[in-house]
Design a protein around this motif. Structure first.
Motif, PDB file in Angstrom:
ATOM      1  N   SER A 102       3.041  23.495   6.449  1.00  5.56           N
ATOM      2  CA  SER A 102       1.602  23.854   6.546  1.00  5.56           C
ATOM      3  C   SER A 102       1.307  25.240   6.983  1.00  5.56           C
ATOM      4  CB  SER A 102       0.911  22.791   7.381  1.00  5.56           C
ATOM      5  OG  SER A 102       0.856  21.701   6.978  1.00  5.56           O
ATOM      6  N   ILE A 103       1.955  25.757   8.219  1.00  4.87           N
ATOM      7  CA  ILE A 103       1.855  26.965   8.579  1.00  4.87           C
ATOM      8  C   ILE A 103       2.361  28.101   7.595  1.00  4.87           C
ATOM      9  CG2 ILE A 103       2.935  28.386  10.551  1.00  4.87           C
ATOM     10  CD1 ILE A 103       2.840  26.200  12.369  1.00  4.87           C
ATOM     11  N   THR A 139      -5.646  20.582  10.789  1.00  2.00           N
ATOM     12  CA  THR A 139      -6.410  21.968  11.079  1.00  2.00           C
ATOM     13  C   THR A 139      -6.364  23.019  10.029  1.00  2.00           C
ATOM     14  OG1 THR A 139      -6.220  21.379  13.425  1.00  2.00           O
ATOM     15  CG2 THR A 139      -6.921  23.677  12.707  1.00  2.00           C
ATOM     16  N   ILE A 140      -4.930  23.141   9.394  1.00  2.00           N
ATOM     17  CA  ILE A 140      -4.648  23.829   8.454  1.00  2.00           C
ATOM     18  C   ILE A 140      -5.309  23.474   6.914  1.00  2.00           C
ATOM     19  CG2 ILE A 140      -2.896  25.024   7.211  1.00  2.00           C
ATOM     20  CD1 ILE A 140      -1.401  25.148   9.850  1.00  2.00           C
ATOM     21  N   ALA A 141      -5.098  22.287   6.737  1.00  2.00           N
ATOM     22  CA  ALA A 141      -5.307  21.660   5.641  1.00  2.00           C
ATOM     23  C   ALA A 141      -6.796  21.903   4.876  1.00  2.00           C
ATOM     24  CB  ALA A 141      -5.113  20.358   5.548  1.00  2.00           C
ATOM     25  N   GLU A 158     -13.535  15.296  13.859  1.00  2.00           N
ATOM     26  CA  GLU A 158     -13.036  16.498  13.991  1.00  2.00           C
ATOM     27  C   GLU A 158     -13.617  17.562  13.444  1.00  2.00           C
ATOM     28  OE1 GLU A 158      -8.649  15.975  13.353  1.00  2.00           O
ATOM     29  OE2 GLU A 158      -8.463  14.498  14.795  1.00  2.00           O
ATOM     30  N   GLY A 159     -14.745  17.422  12.705  1.00  2.00           N
ATOM     31  CA  GLY A 159     -15.483  18.549  12.111  1.00  2.00           C
ATOM     32  C   GLY A 159     -15.057  18.796  10.618  1.00  2.00           C
ATOM     33  N   ILE A 160     -14.109  18.059  10.101  1.00  2.00           N
ATOM     34  CA  ILE A 160     -13.786  18.096   8.740  1.00  2.00           C
ATOM     35  C   ILE A 160     -14.777  18.038   7.483  1.00  2.00           C
ATOM     36  CG2 ILE A 160     -12.088  17.603   6.997  1.00  2.00           C
ATOM     37  CD1 ILE A 160     -10.754  19.293   9.202  1.00  2.00           C
ATOM     38  N   ASN A 161     -14.934  18.860   6.438  1.00  2.00           N
ATOM     39  CA  ASN A 161     -16.101  18.603   5.766  1.00  2.00           C
ATOM     40  C   ASN A 161     -15.700  17.394   4.937  1.00  2.00           C
ATOM     41  OD1 ASN A 161     -17.728  18.739   3.315  1.00  2.00           O
ATOM     42  ND2 ASN A 161     -18.167  20.928   3.613  1.00  2.00           N
ATOM     43  N   GLU A 162     -16.812  16.527   4.763  1.00  2.00           N
ATOM     44  CA  GLU A 162     -16.480  15.148   4.105  1.00  2.00           C
ATOM     45  C   GLU A 162     -16.155  15.639   2.506  1.00  2.00           C
ATOM     46  OE1 GLU A 162     -18.849  10.941   3.747  1.00  2.00           O
ATOM     47  OE2 GLU A 162     -19.972  12.526   4.138  1.00  2.00           O
ATOM     48  N   LYS A 163     -16.614  16.558   1.957  1.00  2.00           N
ATOM     49  CA  LYS A 163     -16.257  16.855   0.656  1.00  2.00           C
ATOM     50  C   LYS A 163     -14.953  17.151   0.341  1.00  2.00           C
ATOM     51  CE  LYS A 163     -20.745  18.853  -0.665  1.00  2.00           C
ATOM     52  NZ  LYS A 163     -21.288  19.885  -1.105  1.00  2.00           N
ATOM     53  N   ASN A 164     -14.509  17.297   1.413  1.00  2.00           N
ATOM     54  CA  ASN A 164     -12.688  17.638   1.395  1.00  2.00           C
ATOM     55  C   ASN A 164     -11.743  16.618   1.816  1.00  2.00           C
ATOM     56  OD1 ASN A 164     -13.441  20.233   0.586  1.00  2.00           O
ATOM     57  ND2 ASN A 164     -12.983  21.411   2.667  1.00  2.00           N
ATOM     58  N   ILE A 165     -12.540  15.440   2.102  1.00  2.00           N
ATOM     59  CA  ILE A 165     -11.629  14.185   2.411  1.00  2.00           C
ATOM     60  C   ILE A 165     -11.670  13.367   1.420  1.00  2.00           C
ATOM     61  CG2 ILE A 165     -11.377  12.444   4.193  1.00  2.00           C
ATOM     62  CD1 ILE A 165     -13.028  14.026   6.000  1.00  2.00           C
ATOM     63  N   ILE A 166     -10.572  12.672   0.828  1.00  2.00           N
ATOM     64  CA  ILE A 166     -10.339  11.829  -0.071  1.00  2.00           C
ATOM     65  C   ILE A 166      -9.891  10.461   0.087  1.00  2.00           C
ATOM     66  CG2 ILE A 166      -9.680  11.229  -2.777  1.00  2.00           C
ATOM     67  CD1 ILE A 166     -10.108  14.826  -1.197  1.00  2.00           C
ATOM     68  N   ILE A 167     -10.395   9.413   0.348  1.00  2.00           N
ATOM     69  CA  ILE A 167      -9.471   8.118   0.604  1.00  2.00           C
ATOM     70  C   ILE A 167      -8.880   7.567  -0.775  1.00  2.00           C
ATOM     71  CG2 ILE A 167     -10.005   5.695   1.208  1.00  2.00           C
ATOM     72  CD1 ILE A 167     -12.537   6.576   2.634  1.00  2.00           C
TER      73      ILE A 167
END
Length: 364
Positions: A102-103, A139-141, A158-167
């Motif tokens: 990731s880094i 944090t990076i993803a 943790e403040g991640i945008n919901e549009k960027n999270i896929i179950i």
């Protein structure tokens, strides 16, 4: 679209293999960068799934510290990323390869996608170093493939945008179902190999860094007490190759007649051992996800689990490593609780995670 899959341990390979196979099936441009954190065990998984990595870093060397491993991984991966110019990097879970990949991706301004994102214990030293590896990766993803609703909730907190999270469900279920379908005969032959047909046995694994020393000793003393009182119950224990683990296991269990100590086994063999066991005792994360699909209760030998869905759904019990807690948990599984846990559905997925991941990437 050009994609890199970066991984290096056996659990990662097991969980990323179905993603790779689905990508190839769909004609996607994908390459594997294998760090080989687990050299021999990684190769075994590649053989089962008939996969060949495009890059093999073979990164491990004797007595390598985490800081040295991390720095060597970042430098080695960075060279490949500069050469290949990938559009996306997929990393998995919580290993040092995941964090370093990731880094390296961040340094090269390549979008990172985190498979099995959002797992948390909220204790940076338990599991160590996995909890911090997954937090740094998160944090990076850019995109987060969360296996469950709870994992998604952790990311949202943790403040991640919901549009960027896929179950997606967990890709380990994809692998398990693939093996059951394609390797059924081999699984049955393995049971005969170890002479376990008709035997009632507990399958045990224990290797995590935070359990080295007294936690492992206390756990194994409890297991030994239970086995001495229940001579009809056997224990099968594939013992990790780490000398610190092997020393404690041999000291505590070697003399018991109803204990079978073996070297670490290949993935197919382990599925066979899971399939035939009474229940499982482990400090592994992946096993907590796989076992419910085979109807096997799991005793988690850790103080915390980043897979609370297993506890909430009733497929696992959190025993910790205290002598009395471990012993009492084993006693609990003698009654009705065992039957209830054996018949609980798997909260971690239905075998369609890889397709969901590929469909999402193709929609970008």
């Amino acid at each position: 679209m050009k994609i890199a899959l970066i991984f290096g341990t056996r659990p990662e390979a097991i969980k990323m293999a179905p993603v790779y196979l689905k990508m190839k099936e769909l004609g996607m441009d994908v390459k594997i960068i294998a760090t080989a954190q687990h050299r021999e065990m990684l190769d075994q998984v590649f053989e089962i799934f008939k996969i060949k990595p495009d890059y093999d870093l073979n990164i491990m060397k004797p007595n390598q510290q985490l800081s040295e491993l991390t720095s060597r991984l970042i430098v080695s991966i960075d060279k490949i990323l500069k050469k290949e110019k990938f559009d996306y990097i997929l990393v998995h879970g919580d290993t040092t390869s995941t964090m370093a990949g990731s880094i390296a991706g961040f340094y090269n301004k390549i979008k990172v996608c985190h498979v099995e994102a959002g797992l948390r214990t909220n204790n940076i030293y338990n599991p160590y170093p996995e909890e911090m590896n997954r937090r740094i990766t998160g944090t990076i993803a850019t995109y987060h493939f969360a296996p469950t609703k709870r994992a998604k909730k952790n990311l949202l907190n943790e403040g991640i945008n919901e549009k960027n999270i896929i179950i997606t469900g967990n890709t380990v279920i994809d692998s398990l179902l693939w093996v059951e379908k394609n390797k059924k005969d081999e699984i049955e032959k393995i049971k005969e190999k170890y002479g376990l047909k008709g035997k009632k046995y507990i399958l045990m694994t224990m290797h995590r860094r935070e359990n080295w020393g007294d936690p492992m000793k206390n756990t194994l003393k409890a297991v030994k007490k239970y086995l001495k009182e229940n001579s009809d119950m056997n224990l099968v224990f594939p013992v990790h190759l780490n000398p610190m683990v092997r020393k404690v296991v041999n000291e505590e269990l070697k003399e018991l007649k109803n204990v079978i100590l073996i070297d670490p086994v290949e993935y197919l063999e382990f599925i066979s051992l899971m399939d035939g066991c009474h229940y499982i005792m482990t400090d592994s994360g992946g096993i907590q996800e796989e076992a419910p699909s085979l109807g096997k209760p799991t005793v988690v030998l850790r103080k915390t689990t980043e897979r609370p869905e297993a506890l909430e759904s009733g497929t696992a019990l959190l025993a910790g490593t205290d002598f009395n807690d471990v012993y009492n948990t084993m006693k609990q599984l003698e009654g009705e609780l065992y039957e209830k846990m054996s018949n609980t559905s798997n909260p971690f997925g239905n075998g369609k995670a890889s397709k969901i991941i590929c469909d999402f990437l193709n929609s970008l």
